[in-house]
Design a protein around this motif. Sequence first.
Motif, PDB file in Angstrom:
ATOM      1  N   GLY A 165       0.822  -1.208   0.000  1.00  0.00           N
ATOM      2  CA  GLY A 165       0.000   0.000   0.000  1.00  0.00           C
ATOM      3  C   GLY A 165       0.856   1.257   0.000  1.00  0.00           C
ATOM      4  N   SER A 166       0.670   2.114   0.995  1.00  0.00           N
ATOM      5  CA  SER A 166       1.392   3.394   1.047  1.00  0.00           C
ATOM      6  C   SER A 166       2.782   3.264   1.661  1.00  0.00           C
ATOM      7  CB  SER A 166       0.581   4.419   1.850  1.00  0.00           C
ATOM      8  OG  SER A 166       0.398   3.975   3.188  1.00  0.00           O
ATOM      9  N   VAL A 167       3.131   2.081   2.151  1.00  0.00           N
ATOM     10  CA  VAL A 167       4.445   1.864   2.773  1.00  0.00           C
ATOM     11  C   VAL A 167       5.488   1.581   1.692  1.00  0.00           C
ATOM     12  CG1 VAL A 167       5.771   0.401   4.348  1.00  0.00           C
ATOM     13  CG2 VAL A 167       3.408   1.020   4.897  1.00  0.00           C
ATOM     14  N   SER A 168       6.625   2.247   1.773  1.00  0.00           N
ATOM     15  CA  SER A 168       7.687   2.080   0.767  1.00  0.00           C
ATOM     16  C   SER A 168       8.409   0.751   0.949  1.00  0.00           C
ATOM     17  CB  SER A 168       8.705   3.219   0.869  1.00  0.00           C
ATOM     18  OG  SER A 168       8.106   4.463   0.600  1.00  0.00           O
ATOM     19  N   ILE A 169       8.713   0.092  -0.181  1.00  0.00           N
ATOM     20  CA  ILE A 169       9.506  -1.135  -0.179  1.00  0.00           C
ATOM     21  C   ILE A 169      10.921  -0.785  -0.638  1.00  0.00           C
ATOM     22  CG2 ILE A 169       9.802  -3.423  -1.196  1.00  0.00           C
ATOM     23  CD1 ILE A 169       7.466  -3.240   0.742  1.00  0.00           C
ATOM     24  N   GLY A 215       8.954  -0.602  -8.943  1.00  0.00           N
ATOM     25  CA  GLY A 215       8.227   0.352  -8.108  1.00  0.00           C
ATOM     26  C   GLY A 215       8.768   0.496  -6.707  1.00  0.00           C
ATOM     27  N   GLY A 216       9.902  -0.160  -6.426  1.00  0.00           N
ATOM     28  CA  GLY A 216      10.515  -0.053  -5.113  1.00  0.00           C
ATOM     29  C   GLY A 216      11.407   1.171  -4.990  1.00  0.00           C
ATOM     30  N   VAL A 217      12.048   1.279  -3.832  1.00  0.00           N
ATOM     31  CA  VAL A 217      12.922   2.411  -3.521  1.00  0.00           C
ATOM     32  C   VAL A 217      14.307   1.873  -3.201  1.00  0.00           C
ATOM     33  CG1 VAL A 217      13.331   4.348  -1.939  1.00  0.00           C
ATOM     34  CG2 VAL A 217      10.986   3.752  -2.615  1.00  0.00           C
ATOM     35  N   ARG A 259       8.365   2.456   6.070  1.00  0.00           N
ATOM     36  CA  ARG A 259       9.370   1.840   5.207  1.00  0.00           C
ATOM     37  C   ARG A 259       9.549   0.385   5.615  1.00  0.00           C
ATOM     38  NH1 ARG A 259      13.713   5.761   3.919  1.00  0.00           N
ATOM     39  NH2 ARG A 259      15.195   4.089   4.366  1.00  0.00           N
ATOM     40  N   ILE A 260       9.769  -0.475   4.614  1.00  0.00           N
ATOM     41  CA  ILE A 260      10.105  -1.875   4.869  1.00  0.00           C
ATOM     42  C   ILE A 260      11.255  -2.245   3.945  1.00  0.00           C
ATOM     43  CG2 ILE A 260       9.335  -4.272   4.725  1.00  0.00           C
ATOM     44  CD1 ILE A 260       6.504  -3.331   5.331  1.00  0.00           C
ATOM     45  N   SER A 261      12.348  -2.734   4.524  1.00  0.00           N
ATOM     46  CA  SER A 261      13.477  -3.176   3.693  1.00  0.00           C
ATOM     47  C   SER A 261      13.474  -4.697   3.611  1.00  0.00           C
ATOM     48  CB  SER A 261      14.804  -2.671   4.264  1.00  0.00           C
ATOM     49  OG  SER A 261      14.957  -3.039   5.617  1.00  0.00           O
TER      50      SER A 261
END
Length: 333
Positions: free
Chosen positions: A138-142, A164-166, A288-290
């Motif tokens: 969702g709105s949390v960055s990967i 689409g990740g960061v 954020r989730i790494s």
Amino acid sequence: MEKTLTDFSGFWQRKETQVHLSSWIQSALEEDAATRDLTAALLKNGNESSRARAVIIAKAPGVLCGVEAVVQTLKALDPHLVIRHCAEDGSHVSVGEKVFEADSQAHLLLAGERTALNICGHLSGISTATAEMVSQAGSVSILDTRKTMPGIRRFQKHAVLVGGGVNHRFDLADFPMFKENHRALIQQERPELKQKPDAEMSWIRQRLLEEGYTGTIAIEVEDEASMRACLNEGIEIILVDNIPPAQLSEWLGRAKKDGLPVDASRLEASGGIDQGSLEEHASSGVGRISVGAITHSSPILDLSMSVEAISGNDLRSRRESGSPAAEAAGDTE
């Protein structure tokens, strides 16, 4: 074929990308003995073999990345390669959909087949896995990590962007990240900081300032007191490592109740997170989730190349059409 992402800052056109890609391809072709294929002699008539057409299709749905590597692999073997179709990074493909098509000498297409598919399949697998996680989060960055294969990090991190990740930091010089081992060594050297996370976080920032560093600081925490100390100190990235989502949610709830400056964009969950646990972590309150598995464990996107001889009638038809591809194909016979 739907393409949802269109701008990757000219990644494949950058000089440093081209240099590293050429090195990767040459190393792979040499490893595969591509110029010494023992089947080639049976396909040749003199120094050349018959003209053939290679078509790559997707055998599974996914997000493409690295078709440019296919082009450059085959061009390394045949500079006169005639490209008829080439999908772009970020293209969503379905089963059976065409990804790439080109004409060359049959034995050269076969010599480059495995290297081309290995690279493109690997990068597309990363993009596909990233896209799936981004959809779940969702709105949390990967974010990715530095858990990449030596020598090809720039390509794996590009694939994460395509999905689409960061990108997290590229290397150790991007910004300091103090993980478990760093903190243990600091506490061993400075016993007065043990069991005093507020003092430890303040000391880290002050020492970096003394070294002339004023940028982003990342600190990994595995207990509530350390997380609260980072919030109080204004640490820019707080990596909460290996904490169950429900427990992390409780920590953040207490921090908010106590008036601590809780900013989800500074909070990052990490540690063994996969698609099965992703949604729980995304709802814990972090922004954020790494995920190290994106680059070190994503399965390849299954691609297949067929190589078929081009008939004389097909060649004559293309010459008569006057198309550039037809003329180029005729020039290389």
